[in-house]
Design an enzyme around this catalytic site. Structure first.
Site, PDB file in Angstrom:
ATOM      1  N   ARG A   1       6.713   3.945  -9.082  1.00  0.00           N
ATOM      2  CA  ARG A   1       5.823   2.841  -8.683  1.00  0.00           C
ATOM      3  C   ARG A   1       4.919   2.398  -9.838  1.00  0.00           C
ATOM      4  O   ARG A   1       4.647   1.195 -10.001  1.00  0.00           O
ATOM      5  CB  ARG A   1       4.976   3.289  -7.489  1.00  0.00           C
TER       6      ARG A   1
ATOM      7  N   HIS B   1       4.439  -1.427 -11.122  1.00  0.00           N
ATOM      8  CA  HIS B   1       3.137  -2.117 -11.176  1.00  0.00           C
ATOM      9  C   HIS B   1       2.774  -2.495 -12.612  1.00  0.00           C
ATOM     10  O   HIS B   1       2.077  -3.482 -12.831  1.00  0.00           O
ATOM     11  CB  HIS B   1       2.042  -1.252 -10.538  1.00  0.00           C
TER      12      HIS B   1
ATOM     13  N   GLU C   1      -7.209  -3.059 -14.488  1.00  0.00           N
ATOM     14  CA  GLU C   1      -6.134  -3.335 -13.535  1.00  0.00           C
ATOM     15  C   GLU C   1      -6.096  -2.253 -12.449  1.00  0.00           C
ATOM     16  O   GLU C   1      -5.802  -2.517 -11.293  1.00  0.00           O
ATOM     17  CB  GLU C   1      -4.802  -3.273 -14.297  1.00  0.00           C
TER      18      GLU C   1
ATOM     19  N   ASN D   1      -3.532  -1.416  -6.844  1.00  0.00           N
ATOM     20  CA  ASN D   1      -3.368  -0.275  -7.753  1.00  0.00           C
ATOM     21  C   ASN D   1      -4.220   0.936  -7.377  1.00  0.00           C
ATOM     22  O   ASN D   1      -4.133   1.981  -8.024  1.00  0.00           O
ATOM     23  CB  ASN D   1      -3.694  -0.700  -9.191  1.00  0.00           C
TER      24      ASN D   1
ATOM     25  N   PRO E   1       3.189  -8.656  -4.656  1.00  0.00           N
ATOM     26  CA  PRO E   1       3.129  -9.132  -3.269  1.00  0.00           C
ATOM     27  C   PRO E   1       2.646  -8.028  -2.324  1.00  0.00           C
ATOM     28  O   PRO E   1       2.906  -6.844  -2.578  1.00  0.00           O
ATOM     29  CB  PRO E   1       4.565  -9.539  -2.964  1.00  0.00           C
TER      30      PRO E   1
ATOM     31  N   HIS F   1      11.770   2.122  -2.293  1.00  0.00           N
ATOM     32  CA  HIS F   1      11.082   2.739  -1.157  1.00  0.00           C
ATOM     33  C   HIS F   1      11.923   3.806  -0.451  1.00  0.00           C
ATOM     34  O   HIS F   1      11.584   4.228   0.637  1.00  0.00           O
ATOM     35  CB  HIS F   1      10.633   1.654  -0.157  1.00  0.00           C
TER      36      HIS F   1
HETATM   37  C1  HEM Z   1       8.813  -6.054  -3.218  1.00  0.00           C
HETATM   38  C2  HEM Z   1       7.576  -5.866  -2.970  1.00  0.00           C
HETATM   39  C3  HEM Z   1       6.889  -4.527  -2.799  1.00  0.00           C
HETATM   40  C4  HEM Z   1       5.851  -4.310  -1.975  1.00  0.00           C
HETATM   41  C5  HEM Z   1       5.180  -5.302  -1.064  1.00  0.00           C
HETATM   42  C6  HEM Z   1       5.500  -2.922  -2.113  1.00  0.00           C
HETATM   43  C7  HEM Z   1       4.458  -2.302  -1.463  1.00  0.00           C
HETATM   44  C8  HEM Z   1       4.168  -0.962  -1.511  1.00  0.00           C
HETATM   45  C9  HEM Z   1       3.100  -0.318  -0.792  1.00  0.00           C
HETATM   46  C10 HEM Z   1       2.067  -1.025   0.079  1.00  0.00           C
HETATM   47  C11 HEM Z   1       3.173   1.015  -1.033  1.00  0.00           C
HETATM   48  C12 HEM Z   1       2.295   2.113  -0.440  1.00  0.00           C
HETATM   49  C13 HEM Z   1       0.940   2.156  -1.080  1.00  0.00           C
HETATM   50  C14 HEM Z   1       0.050   3.120  -0.338  1.00  0.00           C
HETATM   51  O1  HEM Z   1      -0.436   2.740   0.735  1.00  0.00           O
HETATM   52  O2  HEM Z   1      -0.152   4.266  -0.792  1.00  0.00           O
HETATM   53  C15 HEM Z   1       4.304   1.216  -1.903  1.00  0.00           C
HETATM   54  C16 HEM Z   1       4.725   2.448  -2.364  1.00  0.00           C
HETATM   55  C17 HEM Z   1       5.762   2.623  -3.228  1.00  0.00           C
HETATM   56  N1  HEM Z   1       6.491   1.626  -3.839  1.00  0.00           N
HETATM   57 FE1  HEM Z   1       6.454  -0.325  -3.388  1.00  0.00          FE
HETATM   58  N2  HEM Z   1       6.339  -2.330  -3.011  1.00  0.00           N
HETATM   59  C18 HEM Z   1       7.203  -3.274  -3.469  1.00  0.00           C
HETATM   60  C19 HEM Z   1       8.189  -3.100  -4.421  1.00  0.00           C
HETATM   61  C20 HEM Z   1       8.467  -1.906  -5.042  1.00  0.00           C
HETATM   62  C21 HEM Z   1       9.381  -1.754  -6.141  1.00  0.00           C
HETATM   63  C22 HEM Z   1      10.112  -2.889  -6.828  1.00  0.00           C
HETATM   64  C23 HEM Z   1       9.409  -0.420  -6.437  1.00  0.00           C
HETATM   65  C24 HEM Z   1      10.210   0.291  -7.489  1.00  0.00           C
HETATM   66  C25 HEM Z   1      11.378  -0.101  -7.910  1.00  0.00           C
HETATM   67  C26 HEM Z   1       8.521   0.242  -5.522  1.00  0.00           C
HETATM   68  C27 HEM Z   1       8.327   1.593  -5.474  1.00  0.00           C
HETATM   69  C28 HEM Z   1       7.416   2.222  -4.657  1.00  0.00           C
HETATM   70  C29 HEM Z   1       7.306   3.660  -4.540  1.00  0.00           C
HETATM   71  C30 HEM Z   1       8.197   4.691  -5.231  1.00  0.00           C
HETATM   72  C31 HEM Z   1       6.242   3.905  -3.666  1.00  0.00           C
HETATM   73  C32 HEM Z   1       5.689   5.291  -3.252  1.00  0.00           C
HETATM   74  C33 HEM Z   1       4.581   5.673  -4.229  1.00  0.00           C
HETATM   75  C34 HEM Z   1       3.995   7.059  -4.009  1.00  0.00           C
HETATM   76  O3  HEM Z   1       4.578   7.890  -3.306  1.00  0.00           O
HETATM   77  O4  HEM Z   1       2.930   7.304  -4.593  1.00  0.00           O
HETATM   78  N3  HEM Z   1       7.945  -0.687  -4.708  1.00  0.00           N
HETATM   79  N4  HEM Z   1       4.884   0.007  -2.183  1.00  0.00           N
END
Ligand code: HEM
Length: 350
Positions: free
Chosen positions: A74, A78, A100, A106, A175, A205
């Site tokens: 992630r 970002h 940031e 973030n 987004p 995800h």
């Molecule tokens: C397309 C739009 C995307 C949205 C709206 C989005 C949104 C989010 C949100 C809201 C979280 C959880 C944050 C929290 O509450 O702790 C999250 C976690 C995560 N996102 Fe996304 N994300 C997007 C795209 C991506 C992309 C492109 C990747 C990687 C290729 C990604 C990888 C991850 C990962 C691995 C987590 C888990 C992080 C952790 O365990 O600390 N996301 N994302």
């Protein structure tokens, strides 16, 4: 002649086994286009061990805590989406203002120390030649691979940015989880991602966690009708109120494994965010979701293409930017770096 057939068959089977072993062990992605200034062999002379140092260290880190793989994946996303893959997301705030890292999307990022520890190991071996932005890209790749996903080559040669993005720019480029698929598609289209890229990238995800606040608007005051009932009931137990600070996994089937089960979740109305679930509701992306749910190899292939594309967004190369001595501060604000430069100059004069 009579023996020729079994022998030929043996040779053929051996060849197929060997070639399939190699083709599945690493995606052959070096034919993908790369931007000028990056290269597949950038550190071959200046730091040939960089990739093995990063991989070995992450193997150790993940043995202790596999959840860090998601954090690093992630972090790279970002970094790249806001002002390009320039490690600007790694910069701490300064006296001149919030960084940031202080912008809402973030606040839940993790893994900053892991990147700086990798940087220290790499710089100890090679000197200050590898950028924090490249280390973040390699760490994301290894996070995918070491949690069960595809292995692939990452073009290298990024340099570190000198400034971080504003809160507004951060919000504009990342987004929110309550966005629907049309919004996500048009937002990512501005960065040249097509619907297949969008669905593949969202497959990130398949690992990791989320805080309740990122999805409770799907539960309260009324439940999102596109969500499976039992799934919703369990989520209400984890997040009893809208602003609960608890966390839950993104992929209920295999939360720590990088696989295609995220798409199976979506087909069962068990996607956590609107931005996930709507990829299956929306006619422009539904068939892509299904194709990845039934064919993991296809998902891995498209994920590598999209990740390599993402990892090159607005990169700094050549003489632009710098190679940070500490990933959290730019060199001009780094007292110990400046002191060491003064010392080096002083010694070189005598
Ligand atoms: C397309 C739009 C995307 C949205 C709206 C989005 C949104 C989010 C949100 C809201 C979280 C959880 C944050 C929290 O509450 O702790 C999250 C976690 C995560 N996102 Fe996304 N994300 C997007 C795209 C991506 C992309 C492109 C990747 C990687 C290729 C990604 C990888 C991850 C990962 C691995 C987590 C888990 C992080 C952790 O365990 O600390 N996301 N994302």
């Amino acid at each position: 002649m009579a023996n020729a057939t079994p022998f030929t068959a043996f040779l053929l089977v051996s060849f197929l086994c060997i070639s399939s072993y190699f083709s599945f062990s690493k995606a052959e992605n070096t034919a993908l286009p790369i931007v000028s200034g990056l290269s597949w062999t950038f550190y071959q002379k200046s730091c040939p061990k960089v990739e093995s140092i990063v991989r070995k260290q992450l193997q150790k880190v993940f043995k202790e805590d596999i959840s860090q793989a998601a954090a690093l994946l992630r972090l790279h996303f970002h970094d790249c989406f806001v002002q390009g893959c320039d490690a600007s997301v790694l910069l701490d705030g300064s006296a001149s203002g919030p960084s940031e890292q202080d912008a809402p999307p973030n606040l839940t990022l993790r893994g900053f120390k892991i990147i700086n520890d990798l940087r220290a190991l790499v710089h100890k071996e090679c000197g200050r030649v590898v950028s924090c932005a490249d280390i973040a890209a390699l760490a994301a790749r290894d996070s995918v691979y070491l949690s069960g996903g595809p292995d692939y080559d990452v073009p290298l040669g990024r340099r570190d940015g000198l400034s971080f993005a504003t809160r507004d720019a951060t919000l504009q480029n990342l987004p929110p989880p309550f966005a629907n698929a049309d919004t996500i598609l048009s937002s990512l289209a501005t960065k040249n991602f097509d619907p297949t890229d969008v669905v593949a990238l969202s497959g990130g995800h398949t690992i990791g966690i989320s805080h309740c606040g990122s999805f409770t608007r799907r539960l309260y005051p009324t439940q999102d009708p596109t969500m499976d009932q039992t799934f919703a009931k369990n989520l209400r137990r984890v997040c009893p109120t809208e602003n609960s600070t608890n966390t839950t996994v993104l992929d209920i089937r295999t939360p720590n494994k990088f696989d295609n089960k995220y798409y199976v979740d979506l087909m069962n109305r068990q996607g956590l965010f609107t931005s996930d679930q709507d990829l299956y509701t929306n006619g422009k992306t539904r068939s892509i979701v299904t194709s990845f749910a039934v064919n993991e190899t296809l998902f891995f292939e498209k994920f590598v293409v999209a990740m390599v594309k993402m990892s090159q967004l607005s990169v700094l190369t050549g003489k632009t930017g710098e190679i940070r001595a500490n990933c959290s501060v730019r060199n001009a604000n780094n007292r110990s770096f400046l002191a060491s430069v003064v010392e080096e100059n002083a010694t070189s004069e005598y």
